[in-house]
Design a protein around this motif. Structure first.
Motif, PDB file in Angstrom:
ATOM      1  N   ASP A 243       0.823  -1.312  -0.060  1.00  0.00           N
ATOM      2  CA  ASP A 243      -0.246  -0.008   0.092  1.00  0.00           C
ATOM      3  C   ASP A 243       0.960   1.182  -0.007  1.00  0.00           C
ATOM      4  N   PHE A 244       2.063   1.072  -0.160  1.00  0.00           N
ATOM      5  CA  PHE A 244       3.002   2.333  -0.254  1.00  0.00           C
ATOM      6  C   PHE A 244       3.321   2.592  -1.665  1.00  0.00           C
ATOM      7  N   ASP A 245       3.791   3.620  -1.865  1.00  0.00           N
ATOM      8  CA  ASP A 245       4.143   4.106  -3.276  1.00  0.00           C
ATOM      9  C   ASP A 245       5.562   3.309  -3.976  1.00  0.00           C
ATOM     10  N   TYR A 246       5.559   2.953  -5.194  1.00  0.00           N
ATOM     11  CA  TYR A 246       6.589   2.232  -5.585  1.00  0.00           C
ATOM     12  C   TYR A 246       6.958   2.465  -7.032  1.00  0.00           C
ATOM     13  N   TYR A 247       8.194   2.149  -7.537  1.00  0.00           N
ATOM     14  CA  TYR A 247       8.442   2.489  -8.966  1.00  0.00           C
ATOM     15  C   TYR A 247       9.619   1.618  -9.269  1.00  0.00           C
ATOM     16  N   ARG A 248       9.263   0.565  -9.720  1.00  0.00           N
ATOM     17  CA  ARG A 248      10.497  -0.541  -9.839  1.00  0.00           C
ATOM     18  C   ARG A 248      10.568  -0.939 -11.442  1.00  0.00           C
ATOM     19  N   SER A 249      11.667  -0.533 -11.918  1.00  0.00           N
ATOM     20  CA  SER A 249      12.055  -1.067 -13.212  1.00  0.00           C
ATOM     21  C   SER A 249      11.811  -2.663 -13.313  1.00  0.00           C
ATOM     22  N   PHE A 250      11.474  -3.275 -14.420  1.00  0.00           N
ATOM     23  CA  PHE A 250      11.669  -4.829 -14.421  1.00  0.00           C
ATOM     24  C   PHE A 250      11.800  -5.052 -15.850  1.00  0.00           C
ATOM     25  N   GLN A 251      12.270  -6.447 -16.085  1.00  0.00           N
ATOM     26  CA  GLN A 251      12.090  -7.118 -17.670  1.00  0.00           C
ATOM     27  C   GLN A 251      11.467  -8.467 -17.379  1.00  0.00           C
ATOM     28  N   LEU A 252      10.673  -8.765 -18.364  1.00  0.00           N
ATOM     29  CA  LEU A 252       9.887  -9.870 -18.494  1.00  0.00           C
ATOM     30  C   LEU A 252      10.531 -10.783 -19.595  1.00  0.00           C
ATOM     31  N   GLN A 253      10.783 -11.982 -19.247  1.00  0.00           N
ATOM     32  CA  GLN A 253      11.354 -12.872 -20.163  1.00  0.00           C
ATOM     33  C   GLN A 253      10.553 -14.175 -20.127  1.00  0.00           C
ATOM     34  N   TYR A 254      11.089 -15.003 -21.315  1.00  0.00           N
ATOM     35  CA  TYR A 254      10.348 -16.200 -21.350  1.00  0.00           C
ATOM     36  C   TYR A 254      11.402 -17.350 -21.675  1.00  0.00           C
ATOM     37  N   ALA A 255      11.326 -18.559 -21.254  1.00  0.00           N
ATOM     38  CA  ALA A 255      12.102 -19.578 -21.602  1.00  0.00           C
ATOM     39  C   ALA A 255      11.971 -20.176 -23.119  1.00  0.00           C
ATOM     40  N   HIS A 256      13.136 -19.929 -23.858  1.00  0.00           N
ATOM     41  CA  HIS A 256      12.936 -20.357 -25.241  1.00  0.00           C
ATOM     42  C   HIS A 256      13.476 -21.761 -25.516  1.00  0.00           C
ATOM     43  N   ASP A 257      14.416 -22.340 -24.743  1.00  0.00           N
ATOM     44  CA  ASP A 257      14.807 -23.670 -24.779  1.00  0.00           C
ATOM     45  C   ASP A 257      15.429 -24.027 -23.373  1.00  0.00           C
ATOM     46  N   SER A 258      15.881 -25.273 -23.535  1.00  0.00           N
ATOM     47  CA  SER A 258      16.427 -25.685 -21.912  1.00  0.00           C
ATOM     48  C   SER A 258      17.269 -26.831 -22.396  1.00  0.00           C
ATOM     49  N   VAL A 259      18.412 -27.220 -21.182  1.00  0.00           N
ATOM     50  CA  VAL A 259      19.338 -28.161 -21.447  1.00  0.00           C
ATOM     51  C   VAL A 259      19.362 -28.975 -20.296  1.00  0.00           C
ATOM     52  N   ALA A 260      19.433 -30.226 -20.412  1.00  0.00           N
ATOM     53  CA  ALA A 260      19.408 -31.040 -19.146  1.00  0.00           C
ATOM     54  C   ALA A 260      21.034 -31.236 -18.445  1.00  0.00           C
ATOM     55  N   THR A 261      20.917 -30.872 -17.314  1.00  0.00           N
ATOM     56  CA  THR A 261      22.575 -30.947 -16.583  1.00  0.00           C
ATOM     57  C   THR A 261      22.345 -32.012 -15.368  1.00  0.00           C
ATOM     58  N   GLU A 262      23.419 -32.124 -14.751  1.00  0.00           N
ATOM     59  CA  GLU A 262      23.375 -32.975 -13.672  1.00  0.00           C
ATOM     60  C   GLU A 262      22.611 -32.479 -12.375  1.00  0.00           C
ATOM     61  N   LYS A 263      22.518 -30.956 -12.583  1.00  0.00           N
ATOM     62  CA  LYS A 263      21.759 -30.497 -11.479  1.00  0.00           C
ATOM     63  C   LYS A 263      20.379 -30.349 -11.959  1.00  0.00           C
ATOM     64  N   GLY A 264      19.818 -30.856 -13.083  1.00  0.00           N
ATOM     65  CA  GLY A 264      18.285 -30.627 -13.401  1.00  0.00           C
ATOM     66  C   GLY A 264      18.423 -29.743 -14.783  1.00  0.00           C
ATOM     67  N   TRP A 265      17.288 -29.220 -14.908  1.00  0.00           N
ATOM     68  CA  TRP A 265      17.167 -28.511 -16.245  1.00  0.00           C
ATOM     69  C   TRP A 265      17.714 -27.139 -16.016  1.00  0.00           C
ATOM     70  N   LYS A 266      18.377 -26.794 -16.864  1.00  0.00           N
ATOM     71  CA  LYS A 266      18.672 -25.297 -17.106  1.00  0.00           C
ATOM     72  C   LYS A 266      17.944 -24.729 -18.233  1.00  0.00           C
ATOM     73  N   TYR A 267      17.338 -23.359 -17.921  1.00  0.00           N
ATOM     74  CA  TYR A 267      16.551 -22.870 -18.940  1.00  0.00           C
ATOM     75  C   TYR A 267      16.975 -21.456 -19.364  1.00  0.00           C
ATOM     76  N   ASN A 268      17.214 -21.238 -20.657  1.00  0.00           N
ATOM     77  CA  ASN A 268      17.747 -20.190 -21.384  1.00  0.00           C
ATOM     78  C   ASN A 268      16.526 -19.164 -21.697  1.00  0.00           C
ATOM     79  N   TYR A 269      16.649 -17.979 -21.296  1.00  0.00           N
ATOM     80  CA  TYR A 269      15.692 -16.846 -21.422  1.00  0.00           C
ATOM     81  C   TYR A 269      15.825 -16.027 -22.443  1.00  0.00           C
ATOM     82  N   ARG A 270      14.716 -15.331 -23.083  1.00  0.00           N
ATOM     83  CA  ARG A 270      14.821 -14.083 -23.705  1.00  0.00           C
ATOM     84  C   ARG A 270      13.986 -13.096 -23.344  1.00  0.00           C
ATOM     85  N   THR A 271      14.366 -11.872 -23.239  1.00  0.00           N
ATOM     86  CA  THR A 271      13.570 -10.736 -22.941  1.00  0.00           C
ATOM     87  C   THR A 271      12.241 -10.415 -23.894  1.00  0.00           C
TER      88      THR A 271
END
Length: 409
Positions: A243-271
Motif C-alpha cells: 500500500d506504499f508508493d513504488y516505482y520499480r523497473s523490470f524485465q519480462l522474459q520467457y524460456a525459449h529452450d532448455s538443457v539437461a544438466t547433472e543438477k536438473g534442467w537449465k532454462y535459457n531466457y529471452r527478454t
C-alpha cells in the motif's frame, strides 16, 4: 469389365496412399465437424499449442475422399486489440495561477468527441492530483475526472512519467484542468485525442506455479511463473499487495529452450518486454505474442523493500482459423511437423471476399497419427540356445575334419 474394375481399385488405393502420406507427416489430427457451407471458422483450442512449431507453420486442413486428398486454404486471425488515435485540434485559451492553484483551459473549436489528454510539463519531479472539467459556455462546469494522479520521477534509479488523462467519451467546447501545487508548473503543451479502441480477445492461461525469490547481491526480486501448458502469451498482470508508493523497473522474459544438466534442467531466457511496476497505474503489460510455458520477471529493488506479489494473470490472444471448403470430404485439422513451412494461399490476397458472418464448426478429439514403422531385420538366431547348438556342431565338424587329415598324414 474386370480389368476396368481392377484399374479403378488401383487408382483409389494410390490416392488413399498419397493422402495418408501427406497426413502422416504430422503428429496429431482432429476431425472438423459441422461443415455445411463453403466458409467456416473455428477457434484453435489451447491444447493445439503444445504440439505446434513456434511460428505456427505446421497447421494444415486436409479433406479425404475415396479418390483424392484436398488441402483446404485457411487464414489465421489473431484477435489482437485494435485502436486508432485521432488527434483533435484545440487552443490553449487561458492559463491562471492563483496562489498554489493552477488552471489551464482548452477550447475545442469543432464538435469533436474525445477521451484522452496527454499533458507535458518540463518539470522532472512532481506528483499532482488533477481535476478535469468540461463546459459548453464556460459558466457551468461539469466534472469529468477528480483526483486523477499525474507524476514524474527522475533520479539515479528511476525515470518514470505518467501524465495521461483517460476518461469516457466527452463532447464539450471547453475543457479545464486544475491542480494544487507549491511547485511552479512549467507547462509545455498537450495532446488531445480520441482513442477508438476494439479490445483484444484473450484466453486466460492457468498458472501452475508462482514462486518469488530475492537475489540479495544484485538487489533483485526474481518471479518465476510456470504455466500448466505451453501456450501463446501476450498479456501479463501482477497483483501487488503493497500500500506504499513504488516505482520499480523490470524485465519480462520467457524460456525459449532448455538443457539437461547433472543438477536438473537449465532454462535459457529471452527478454519479451521492459517496463516499470508502479503504484499509479494498473500493472498490466502487453507484448508480442510468443509460445511459452515458463516466464520470469526480474524486478530491480535497489535498496527498497521487496514487493509483495500476491498473484499473476497470464493471457494469450484468441487464434481463429477461417477456412474455405470447396468439396465434400472428411476434413481434418492436422499439426505437429518440424519440417513444415508456412503455407502460401491465394485467400490471403482476397480476404475482402470472405463473408463477414461465418458459422463456427467444432473439432473432434486429438488423435495421434500413427507413423509407419521401419521393418527391422531380425537376427539370424533370436534364441541363444540355438546359437550355442550351431556353434557346438560347427566345432565338432571342424574337429572331425582336422583329426581325419592328421590320420591320413
Amino acid at each position: 469389365m474386370m480389368k476396368r474394375t481392377k484399374t479403378s481399385l488401383l487408382v483409389s488405393l494410390l490416392f488413399s496412399a498419397v493422402a495418408l502420406a501427406q497426413i502422416g507427416d504430422y503428429n496429431t489430427k482432429r476431425e472438423i465437424m459441422g461443415i455445411t457451407d463453403q466458409w467456416h471458422s473455428f477457434e484453435l483450442p489451447p491444447s493445439v499449442f503444445t504440439k505446434v512449431s513456434d511460428n505456427l507453420a505446421d497447421i494444415r486442413i486436409y479433406g479425404i475422399t475415396p479418390k483424392d486428398t484436398i488441402e483446404a486454404p485457411y487464414l489465421l486471425r489473431i484477435e489482437r486489440e485494435k485502436h486508432i488515435q485521432k488527434e483533435i485540434d484545440f487552443e490553449l485559451i487561458n492559463t491562471t495561477n492563483k496562489q498554489q492553484d493552477h488552471y489551464y483551459t482548452f477550447e475545442v473549436p469543432t464538435k469533436e468527441t474525445l477521451n484522452g489528454i496527454l499533458l507535458n510539463f518540463k518539470n522532472e519531479n512532481f506528483d499532482w492530483k488533477v481535476i478535469l472539467e468540461g463546459s459548453q459556455e464556460q459558466s457551468n462546469w461539469f466534472t469529468i475526472l477528480k483526483d486523477a494522479r499525474i507524476l514524474a520521477i527522475k533520479n539515479e534509479q528511476t525515470d518514470y512519467r505518467f501524465t495521461q488523462l483517460n476518461f469516457p467519451n466527452a463532447k464539450y467546447r471547453y475543457y479545464r484542468i486544475a491542480f494544487h501545487s507549491g511547485l511552479t508548473p512549467r507547462f509545455k503543451g498537450a495532446n488531445i485525442y480520441l482513442d477508438d479502441r476494439i479490445e483484444a480477445k484473450y484466453n486466460t492461461i492457468h498458472i501452475d506455479n508462482l514462486e518469488s525469490s530475492q537475489d540479495k547481491d544484485k538487489k533483485q526480486t526474481i518471479l518465476q511463473i510456470v504455466l500448466d501448458q505451453r501456450a501463446p502469451i501476450s498479456f501479463l498482470s501482477l497483483d501487488i499487495a503493497n500500500d506504499f508508493d513504488y516505482y520499480r523497473s523490470f524485465q519480462l522474459q520467457y524460456a525459449h529452450d532448455s538443457v539437461a544438466t547433472e543438477k536438473g534442467w537449465k532454462y535459457n531466457y529471452r527478454t519479451l518486454t521492459r517496463g516499470t511496476l508502479n503504484s499509479v497505474e494498473k500493472n498490466e503489460f502487453t507484448f508480442n505474442s510468443v509460445l511459452a510455458k515458463r516466464l520470469r520477471v526480474i524486478i530491480e529493488d535497489h535498496d527498497n523493500q521487496p514487493l509483495n506479489i500476491k498473484n499473476a494473470t497470464a493471457k494469450g490472444y484468441v487464434h481463429q482459423i477461417i477456412a474455405r471448403f470447396t468439396g465434400k470430404a472428411e476434413y481434418f485439422l492436422v499439426y505437429g511437423n518440424e519440417n513444415a513451412h508456412l503455407p502460401n494461399y491465394d485467400i490471403v490476397h482476397t480476404s475482402k471476399n470472405i463473408p463477414s458472418s461465418l458459422t463456427q464448426v467444432s473439432l473432434g478429439e486429438a488423435i495421434p497419427i500413427p507413423k509407419k514403422q521401419e521393418d527391422k531385420i531380425a537376427p539370424l538366431f533370436e534364441n541363444k540356445f540355438w546359437l550355442w547348438t550351431v556353434m557346438g556342431v560347427t566345432i565338432l565338424v571342424l574337429g572331425g575334419f582336422t583329426l581325419k587329415m592328421m590320420t591320413k598324414k
